[in-house]
Design an enzyme around this catalytic site. Structure first.
Site, PDB file in Angstrom:
ATOM      1  N   GLN B 132       0.851  -1.188   0.000  1.00 31.68           N
ATOM      2  CA  GLN B 132       0.000   0.000   0.000  1.00 31.68           C
ATOM      3  C   GLN B 132       0.889   1.241   0.000  1.00 31.68           C
ATOM      4  OE1 GLN B 132      -1.818   0.504   3.734  1.00 31.68           O
ATOM      5  NE2 GLN B 132      -3.254   2.082   3.104  1.00 31.68           N
ATOM      6  N   GLU B 250      -8.555  -0.700   6.682  1.00 27.11           N
ATOM      7  CA  GLU B 250      -7.303  -0.757   7.438  1.00 27.11           C
ATOM      8  C   GLU B 250      -7.568  -0.757   8.933  1.00 27.11           C
ATOM      9  OE1 GLU B 250      -2.955   1.335   7.371  1.00 27.11           O
ATOM     10  OE2 GLU B 250      -4.646   2.643   6.941  1.00 27.11           O
ATOM     11  N   GLU B 378      -3.836  10.023  18.128  1.00 21.67           N
ATOM     12  CA  GLU B 378      -4.484  11.337  18.029  1.00 21.67           C
ATOM     13  C   GLU B 378      -5.516  11.366  16.905  1.00 21.67           C
ATOM     14  OE1 GLU B 378      -1.224  10.739  18.345  1.00 21.67           O
ATOM     15  OE2 GLU B 378      -1.086  11.370  20.447  1.00 21.67           O
TER      16      GLU B 378
END
Lengths: 372, 412
Positions: B132, B250, B378
């Site tokens: 990827q 993912e 985050e």
């Protein structure tokens, strides 16, 4: 894998929630908190009328004959509205204790009354500040008479019946004592959470009987606490969830610097973390409910996990609720302190988190020793 | 409430287990499954491909894929059951997950019929391995800030730029790449998605040495690399939509990282480490910390049971499915740090002289990566805050302006 409540139980949740939305708005909790009343008698009657007190009491003792999963659903909903009623001590502690350790005669005598709401009950263990662990209580039973002092006792000023940890020689058990007798002195104490009451109880040679007919020992007492811990954890989860919902809503509607404060990353990330804690706690609570409803040998470990998780999360929730509301959250008028107070009351009612952490590790050690 | 399979699930599990028992070696109790060694090893790749082909021949590869591409049209809960069963056996590391878990599903949604027929079956069989090519040095969390360009040239596109953190680039036949095709459009609108042959002239692959000394991924440089237009996935300048499909898959594919030490290993360490002549486990402070780790680890495990329950009932799992990596990765790091506290001065050692073959030292050095890969803590918090909790999106200064005018830091 079927690790969720059933459709029927979810329907029960909806019914309980809509009932409590009408009968127990937060203004009711505030009313009890702000007046001299120790609990809401009207809500107690309403809850009794719904049959919730007897949820897990078998039909043969006048109960509804449902299980602990249904009780857990109700507990979470009562937690959401900070219900100002002595439900936990009466049901999770006293009724459950009678169910698992009472004699047939004791069950016949008390369970129908408890399920009907005719009796308020509690469990009295503490004998002053600090944690006593497995130290022998000073309170003692001699020839069927109870003598000693318990403080603080949840709902001690309003309970009709108490299960009291007491010694007989070197043995320990739970004495069932009717508090409406001569020789019982009640001293109401100011409660950290005045929507739930607390008192000192003194016994001067008061007639009592052993739960189960004889001193039941620490194992049974721990087991009774474990069962209650799971159900109280659902109340804590409900309170934490509701605090979260109110606060999330507020951060969307409150503007500062020209933006909703919920758009600031400092708050977004803390709300995300708070959400994560709620989900982990919910999962730990579900596991506790599974163990309780199946009388599984994992109950002790599951109860510790639910208790530690829910206590921490309700504390976090009630702190964050105040902080994210700013100065308004620190006012008497705002509801945040109702959650803050209740979180601490429930954290103290069965012994604080460190005690449960210790018990958890002790249980894991025992489990490992048994398997090797 | 129970943890049992339905009769159909139990039958499926038995079938899976029977095949695995006939074709693989079970793991011994406590034995760790083979992880990615973090270096390019042709032998490992060959073994992994052999195992994948064996599975494909028997109908156990990519079981949720439609039958026409080699799958068996299995349900999500069957996929969970299969991976639970496979995890009990000694199998080569899964080097196909990026293709099969993320890129295949993207081709299924956005690819042409021809692309699906050409790429999916060999992907499923493991004959062709995929990587990827998303992140760039200046575009990680801000993936749409990518600068690798693709310029049209007749029936081809010419790609120039650099990708980074590319797992498995060395042994991949194909890569999925997102490129900038219109710098005058807004950031998300000038992106196009291609399938690129990793053996093309102009591609250079350089392993990156990580802080733990391993090399799980690479930098990939593109110099005038030609890609035919028939390798484009989706429309020109509509690649962001395809990329989102990949990213969504993912989050499901990258868990907290299976393998690696767990709570029971920490508990064992606390029992075996000597503190003041007694097991560390007898120390009250140690016990308090251990309990918190246990409760957190179990909370995560039981949350996965709730997700499985939804799958088992044929429902889409709720938002609780989004917390796994955000909880699991820091938990692994914190448990490793605590384990090294338990070891005392021995924490300084990183060879066989360290307790338990430096199990926790390695976890300590490797765990920071878990908190970064596939969405940083985050970014995951932003995603939960915005998509689950409905909080306002981040204020963006790069919105509504051409990508070429988006402010950048000083170019060093």
């Amino acid at each position: 894998m079927n690790f969720d409540f059933s459709d029927d139980q979810k329907l029960l949740r909806e019914n309980v929630r809509s009932f409590l939305a009408k009968e127990a708005p937060l203004t009711l909790c505030r009313q009890v908190l702000e007046t001299d009343s120790s609990y809401s008698a009207s809500l107690w009657q309403a809850v009794a009328g719904q049959g919730w007190l007897g949820t897990a009491i078998p039909e043969s003792y006048g109960g509804a004959g449902f299980g602990r999963l249904e009780l857990a659903v109700i507990a979470e909903e009562l937690g959401r509205v900070l219900a100002p009623v002595p439900f936990g001590p009466t049901v999770y502690l006293a009724a459950e204790a009678l169910l698992v350790a009472g004699t047939e005669e004791q069950k016949q005598q008390y369970l129908p009354e408890l399920g009907r709401g005719g009796l308020i009950a509690t469990l009295a263990h503490s004998e002053g500040p600090g944690e006593s662990g497995e130290r022998l209580p000073k309170t003692s039973m001699r020839s069927g008479k109870l003598t000693g002092e318990k403080t603080p006792v949840a709902d001690g000023n309003i309970a009709d019946l108490a299960l009291v940890t007491a010694k007989s020689g070197r043995e320990v058990g739970l004495a069932i004592v009717d508090l409406r007798q001569p020789g019982v002195t009640r001293v109401p104490l100011q409660s950290l959470d005045p929507s739930r009451s607390v008192a000192t109880l003194r016994f001067e040679r008061v007639p009592a009987t052993w739960l189960g007919g004889q001193p039941c020992g620490w194992n049974t007492i721990h087991h009774i606490f474990d069962r209650a811990a799971v159900l109280f954890a659902f109340e804590q989860l409900g309170g934490a969830q509701r605090a979260f919902e109110i606060t999330r809503e507020y951060t969307l509607n409150r503007y500062a610097f020209g933006r909703p404060i919920g758009s600031f990353q400092a708050l977004k990330h803390r709300l995300a973390d708070w959400y994560v804690e709620l989900e982990l706690t919910r999962s730990n609570c579900y596991y506790g409910a599974w163990a309780l409803s199946n009388e599984a040998p994992e109950l002790a470990v599951a109860a510790c996990g639910a208790r530690v998780s829910a206590t921490n999360t309700f504390e976090l929730a009630s702190k964050e609720m105040i902080q994210m509301h700013g100065g308004m959250g620190f006012t008497w008028e705002h509801d945040a302190h109702l959650f803050y107070r209740r979180a601490r009351y429930l954290a103290a009612i069965l012994g604080p988190a460190p005690v449960w952490r210790e018990r958890l590790i002790a249980c894991l050690e025992a489990r490992e020793a048994a398997s090797s | 409430m129970d943890f049992n399979d339905t009769p159909e699930e139990a039958a499926f599990r038995a079938e899976a287990r029977a095949w695995l028992e006939a074709n693989a070696e079970p793991l011994a109790p406590g034995e760790q499954p083979a992880g990615l060694e973090g270096r390019f090893d042709p032998d490992m790749v060959r073994k992994a491909q052999e195992w994948q082909r064996k599975k494909a021949d028997a109908g156990w590869a990519c079981i949720t894929w439609p039958k026409e591409y080699g799958g068996r049209g299995a349900t999500p809960i069957q996929a969970v059951i299969w991976s639970q069963e496979e995890a009990r056996f000694k199998t080569p590391p899964n080097i196909f997950a990026i293709g099969q878990g993320m890129l295949g599903p993207t081709i299924m949604v956005h690819g042409t019929e021809e692309q699906k027929r050409r790429y999916l079956p060999p992907m499923l069989r493991g004959d062709e391995i995929w990587c990827q090519l998303f992140s760039e040095p200046a575009a990680g969390s801000d993936l749409a800030g990518l600068r690798t360009t693709a310029v049209r040239d007749g029936d081809d596109w010419i790609i120039n730029g650099q990708k980074i953190w590319t797992t498995g680039a060395q042994y991949s036949k194909w890569g999925m790449i997102v490129t900038r095709t219109d710098p005058n459009a807004e950031k998300h609108r000038g992106i196009t998605y291609f399938i690129v042959d990793m053996q093309s002239p102009g591609i250079e692959i350089r392993p990156i040495k990580q802080m733990n000394g391993m090399s799980s991924f690479n930098e990939v440089f593109f110099t005038d690399v030609r890609v035919p237009d028939k390798n484009r996935v989706g429309d020109v300048n509509d690649g962001w939509r395809c990329a989102l499909t990949t990213l969504m898959n993912e989050r499901h594919a990258i868990g907290a990282g299976s393998g690696g030490p767990e709570f029971r290993d920490l508990f064992r360490l606390a029992r075996t480490m000597s503190w003041n002549g007694k097991p560390a486990l007898q120390d009250a402070g140690v016990r308090q910390r251990l309990a918190d780790f246990y409760v957190r680890a179990k909370g995560l495990q039981y949350t996965s049971y709730r997700v499985q329950t939804a799958l088992s009932r044929g429902q889409t799992p709720g938002p609780e499915s989004s917390i796994g990596k955000l909880v699991g990765a820091p938990l692994r790091q914190n448990m490793a740090a605590f384990a090294l506290e338990l070891e005392g001065a021995a924490a300084m050692v990183l060879d066989r002289a360290a307790p338990e073959d430096a199990l926790w030292q390695l976890a300590y050095l490797g765990s920071p990566g878990l908190r970064l890969a596939g969405g940083t803590d985050e970014i995951l918090r932003n995603i939960i805050a915005e998509r689950v909790l409905g909080l306002p999106p981040e204020i963006r200064v790069d919105k509504g302006i051409p990508f070429k005018d988006v402010p950048t830091g000083p170019r060093l």
